[in-house]
Write an enzyme that holds these catalytic residues in place. Structure first.
Site, short mmCIF file in Angstrom:
data_model
loop_
_atom_site.label_atom_id
_atom_site.label_comp_id
_atom_site.label_asym_id
_atom_site.label_seq_id
_atom_site.Cartn_x
_atom_site.Cartn_y
_atom_site.Cartn_z
N ASP A 101 19.58 -52.35 11.41
CA ASP A 101 19.40 -51.77 12.61
C ASP A 101 20.85 -52.46 13.26
O ASP A 101 21.79 -51.76 13.07
CB ASP A 101 18.22 -52.20 13.45
N LYS A 129 19.67 -47.35 10.24
CA LYS A 129 19.49 -46.92 11.67
C LYS A 129 20.90 -47.28 12.45
O LYS A 129 21.35 -48.52 12.55
CB LYS A 129 18.35 -47.63 12.14
N ASP A 157 6.62 -52.70 10.38
CA ASP A 157 5.85 -52.95 11.40
C ASP A 157 6.04 -52.79 12.75
O ASP A 157 7.37 -53.11 13.23
CB ASP A 157 5.10 -54.47 11.24
P1 IMP Z 1 18.72 -56.12 12.29
O1 IMP Z 1 19.09 -57.38 12.09
O2 IMP Z 1 18.61 -55.65 13.86
O3 IMP Z 1 19.70 -55.31 11.61
O4 IMP Z 1 17.51 -55.72 11.94
C1 IMP Z 1 16.79 -55.89 10.63
C2 IMP Z 1 15.43 -56.02 10.71
O5 IMP Z 1 14.72 -55.68 11.78
C3 IMP Z 1 14.94 -55.18 9.80
O6 IMP Z 1 14.90 -55.96 8.34
C4 IMP Z 1 13.46 -55.08 10.11
O7 IMP Z 1 12.62 -56.12 9.79
C5 IMP Z 1 13.46 -54.99 11.61
N1 IMP Z 1 13.61 -53.79 12.27
C6 IMP Z 1 14.53 -53.15 12.75
N2 IMP Z 1 14.39 -51.82 13.16
C7 IMP Z 1 13.19 -51.77 12.69
C8 IMP Z 1 12.16 -50.28 12.96
O8 IMP Z 1 12.65 -49.38 13.45
N3 IMP Z 1 11.07 -50.78 12.61
C9 IMP Z 1 10.66 -52.01 12.15
N4 IMP Z 1 11.38 -52.74 11.94
C10 IMP Z 1 12.59 -52.71 12.19
#
Ligand code: IMP
Ligand code: MG
Length: 173
Positions: A101, A129, A157
Site C-alpha cells: 500500500d 494498491k 484482515d
Molecule cells: P504498507 O506498509 O502501507 O505498504 O502496507 C503494507 C501492509 O499493510 C500489508 O502487508 C498489509 O498487511 C496491510 N494492508 C495494506 N492495505 C491493506 C488492505 O487493503 N487490507 C488489509 N491489509 C492491508
C-alpha cells in the site's frame, strides 16, 4: 452503516494469479535455491498456495511487522514483532507480501535485510494498491493491481476479522 463486503477476486481468479506468479518465479530462479521471507500475518494464505505451485527448492521463513494498530490506514510506524531466523547471507531472497500500500513496509524490509548481506532481494505481492504509495519500492512480481480501497479475505484482515474468507473483498464501511 454496517460493514459491506463487495467481491473483488473469486477463488478461481486468485488461483489463476497465484499460478502465473509461481510460473514466472520458477522460471526466473530455475536451478537456483530461493529463500522466501513471508510477511506475517496477512501473507500466510497466499504464501501457502504460492509455494505449492513453485517448481524450485525453497527455504521459507517469516517476519512479522506491525504498522496498522487496528485501523485501515498505515500509522507509518513500522516495527518488527518477529525477526527472521534463516541465514540469508549470499542467498537469493524473495520477500512475499499480501498487499503493498504505502510501500513503507517493503522499504523498511529492504533496509532491514541489507546488513544480512543477501545476494539479491526481490519482492512479490499478490496485490499492488497504488493510490497511497509514499515510497517508490521496486516490486518484481505483482498478482493484481488496484488503485484504492481496503481489501479483506484470503489472509487480509480488518482488525483481525475476515482473514479466513477464501475470496477477496472490498470492505465498505
Ligand atoms: P504498507 O506498509 O502501507 O505498504 O502496507 C503494507 C501492509 O499493510 C500489508 O502487508 C498489509 O498487511 C496491510 N494492508 C495494506 N492495505 C491493506 C488492505 O487493503 N487490507 C488489509 N491489509 C492491508
Ligand atoms: Mg502484511
Amino acid at each position: 452503516m454496517p460493514e459491506q463486503l463487495i467481491p473483488v477476486l473469486s477463488r478461481a481468479e486468485i488461483a489463476q494469479k497465484v499460478k502465473s506468479l509461481a510460473h514466472q518465479i520458477s522460471k526466473d530462479y530455475a536451478e537456483k535455491e530461493l529463500c522466501i521471507i513471508g510477511v506475517l500475518n496477512g501473507v500466510f494464505v497466499f504464501l501457502a498456495d504460492l509455494v505449492r505451485e513453485l517448481t524450485l527448492n525453497v527455504q521459507i521463513d517469516f517476519i512479522r511487522l506491525a504498522s496498522y494498530d487496528g485501523g485501515t490506514v498505515s500509522s507509518g510506524n513500522v516495527r518488527i514483532t518477529k525477526e527472521i531466523e534463516l541465514d540469508v547471507k549470499n542467498r537469493d531472497v524473495l520477500i512475499v507480501e499480501d498487499i503493498v500500500d504505502s510501500g513503507l513496509t517493503v522499504a523498511f524490509l529492504m533496509e532491514y535485510l541489507k546488513p544480512f548481506y543477501p545476494k539479491s532481494i526481490k519482492v512479490c505481492t499478490l496485490i499492488d494498491k497504488t493510490e497511497r504509495r509514499q515510497v517508490q519500492v521496486p516490486i518484481d512480481y505483482v498478482g493484481h493491481v488496484i488503485d484504492q480501497g481496503f481489501l479483506v479475505g484470503y489472509g487480509l484482515d480488518f482488525d483481525q476479522k475476515y482473514r479466513a474468507l477464501p475470496e477477496i473483498y472490498h470492505l465498505k464501511q
